[in-house]
Design an enzyme around this catalytic site. Structure first.
Site, mmCIF file in Angstrom:
data_model
loop_
_atom_site.group_PDB
_atom_site.id
_atom_site.type_symbol
_atom_site.label_atom_id
_atom_site.label_comp_id
_atom_site.label_asym_id
_atom_site.label_seq_id
_atom_site.Cartn_x
_atom_site.Cartn_y
_atom_site.Cartn_z
ATOM 1 N N GLY A 100 92.251 30.874 37.980
ATOM 2 C CA GLY A 100 92.929 30.586 39.822
ATOM 3 C C GLY A 100 94.380 32.530 40.467
ATOM 4 O O GLY A 100 93.885 31.492 41.123
ATOM 5 N N SER A 101 93.595 32.711 39.353
ATOM 6 C CA SER A 101 94.376 34.120 39.273
ATOM 7 C C SER A 101 94.137 34.410 41.084
ATOM 8 O O SER A 101 95.482 34.911 42.095
ATOM 9 C CB SER A 101 95.111 35.393 38.525
ATOM 10 O OG SER A 101 94.037 35.908 38.821
ATOM 11 N N ASN A 102 92.822 34.993 41.226
ATOM 12 C CA ASN A 102 92.538 35.096 42.171
ATOM 13 C C ASN A 102 92.850 34.584 43.852
ATOM 14 O O ASN A 102 92.845 34.711 44.747
ATOM 15 C CB ASN A 102 90.836 35.617 42.515
ATOM 16 C CG ASN A 102 91.138 36.887 41.627
ATOM 17 O OD1 ASN A 102 91.324 37.826 42.775
ATOM 18 N ND2 ASN A 102 90.032 37.166 40.369
ATOM 19 N N LEU A 145 81.868 28.660 38.741
ATOM 20 C CA LEU A 145 80.954 29.206 37.463
ATOM 21 C C LEU A 145 79.486 28.643 38.269
ATOM 22 O O LEU A 145 78.080 28.897 37.184
ATOM 23 C CB LEU A 145 81.290 29.323 36.651
ATOM 24 C CG LEU A 145 82.117 30.455 35.736
ATOM 25 C CD1 LEU A 145 82.575 29.962 34.699
ATOM 26 C CD2 LEU A 145 82.218 31.346 36.327
ATOM 27 N N LEU A 196 76.046 27.369 40.204
ATOM 28 C CA LEU A 196 75.212 27.743 41.427
ATOM 29 C C LEU A 196 75.790 26.662 42.283
ATOM 30 O O LEU A 196 75.733 26.016 42.444
ATOM 31 C CB LEU A 196 73.496 27.026 41.073
ATOM 32 C CG LEU A 196 72.404 28.426 41.180
ATOM 33 C CD1 LEU A 196 72.733 29.789 41.815
ATOM 34 C CD2 LEU A 196 71.236 27.537 41.416
ATOM 35 N N HIS A 252 82.421 39.020 41.757
ATOM 36 C CA HIS A 252 81.409 39.163 40.623
ATOM 37 C C HIS A 252 82.917 40.887 39.960
ATOM 38 O O HIS A 252 82.715 41.535 40.127
ATOM 39 C CB HIS A 252 80.056 39.880 41.041
ATOM 40 C CG HIS A 252 80.099 39.697 39.346
ATOM 41 N ND1 HIS A 252 79.915 38.186 38.682
ATOM 42 C CD2 HIS A 252 79.176 40.965 38.308
ATOM 43 C CE1 HIS A 252 78.722 38.651 37.353
ATOM 44 N NE2 HIS A 252 78.441 40.174 37.387
ATOM 45 N N ASP A 258 74.635 35.506 41.578
ATOM 46 C CA ASP A 258 74.877 37.119 42.040
ATOM 47 C C ASP A 258 73.782 37.812 42.866
ATOM 48 O O ASP A 258 73.631 39.232 42.374
ATOM 49 C CB ASP A 258 75.234 37.943 41.040
ATOM 50 C CG ASP A 258 76.268 37.158 40.015
ATOM 51 O OD1 ASP A 258 77.140 36.561 40.470
ATOM 52 O OD2 ASP A 258 76.551 36.640 38.730
HETATM 53 C C1 GAR Z 1 87.486 36.683 37.954
HETATM 54 O O1 GAR Z 1 87.490 38.188 37.496
HETATM 55 C C2 GAR Z 1 86.005 37.100 38.658
HETATM 56 O O2 GAR Z 1 85.145 38.260 39.646
HETATM 57 C C3 GAR Z 1 85.251 36.158 37.956
HETATM 58 O O3 GAR Z 1 86.118 35.692 37.200
HETATM 59 C C4 GAR Z 1 87.432 35.786 36.958
HETATM 60 C C5 GAR Z 1 88.470 34.843 37.504
HETATM 61 O O4 GAR Z 1 89.516 35.015 37.725
HETATM 62 N N1 GAR Z 1 83.436 35.747 38.295
HETATM 63 C C6 GAR Z 1 82.909 35.847 37.075
HETATM 64 O O5 GAR Z 1 82.861 36.000 36.113
HETATM 65 C C7 GAR Z 1 81.739 34.930 38.310
HETATM 66 N N2 GAR Z 1 80.411 35.244 37.590
HETATM 67 P P1 GAR Z 1 90.519 33.969 38.403
HETATM 68 O O6 GAR Z 1 90.661 32.616 37.558
HETATM 69 O O7 GAR Z 1 92.303 34.860 37.197
HETATM 70 O O8 GAR Z 1 91.145 33.890 39.162
#
Ligand code: GAR
Length: 190
Positions: A12-14, A85, A87, A104, A145
């Site tokens: 969840g850093s984003n 992750l 659908l 993505h 995607d």
């Molecule tokens: C991110 O890099 C995102 O692009 C990717 O998971 C990571 C989550 O990081 N998403 C996918 O791979 C979706 N197919 P986070 O939990 O630290 O935000």
């Protein structure tokens, strides 16, 4: 005011970057974080940031519409998938037409699809011999995607790059661009 809900399955850093970016925004606020994994660190981040979270399981997500009901209760107008992750089911696509976006960690249309997430994507990119990789932000539809691409950014892959180093560079690009792209998309909807 646009009320965003973020869906995340892991760290969840984003989700944190986006929430913090909009904390003082005049028209946009993150109001809820949803998660399908009781162990995910994003739940802790939500607590730390004082944002409510909602945890659901597979059965609830795919055989009931309670998640839609929760989103409506919080008056959510826009959904952001950030490391989510699963659908997205039909009832959510219908409830939020043109109002769900995903990030993505590669340059779609390559390296997407079911099972392509996190490190698996970066391993596949390195194995393929591609010269560049990056991020794609796109609308969500009924297939993994494949929705229309809104924004991409990329960097050159170095000979000594590993899946870990690429993940780090991808995350840096995500933090730099994702909140601003969400803001731009929402501006057009105000
Ligand atoms: C991110 O890099 C995102 O692009 C990717 O998971 C990571 C989550 O990081 N998403 C996918 O791979 C979706 N197919 P986070 O939990 O630290 O935000």
């Amino acid at each position: 005011m646009h009320h965003i809900a973020i869906f995340a399955s892991g760290s969840g850093s984003n989700a944190q970057q986006i929430t913090e970016y909009f904390r003082t925004h005049p028209d946009i606020r993150v109001r809820l974080i949803l998660c399908n994994n009781p162990e995910a660190y994003v739940l802790k981040r939500a607590d730390n940031m004082g944002i409510p979270s909602y945890l659901f399981n597979r059965e609830e997500f795919y055989t009931s519409e309670t998640v839609l009901k929760v989103l409506q209760d919080y008056e959510i107008s826009f959904l952001v998938l950030a490391g989510f992750l699963w659908l997205v089911p039909d009832y959510l696509l219908k409830g939020y037409p043109g109002r769900i976006i995903n990030i993505h960690p590669a340059l779609l249309p390559k390296f997407g699809g079911k099972g392509m997430y996190g490190e698996k994507v970066h391993q596949a990119v390195i194995r393929s011999g591609e010269k560049r990789t990056g991020i794609s932000i796109h609308y969500v539809n009924e297939r993994y995607d494949e929705g229309d691409i809104i924004f991409q950014a990329s960097f050159k892959i170095m000979p000594d790059d590993t899946p870990e180093s690429i993940a780090e560079k991808v995350h840096a690009l995500e933090y730099r661009h994702f909140p601003g792209v969400i803001e731009e998309v929402l501006k057009k909807k105000i």
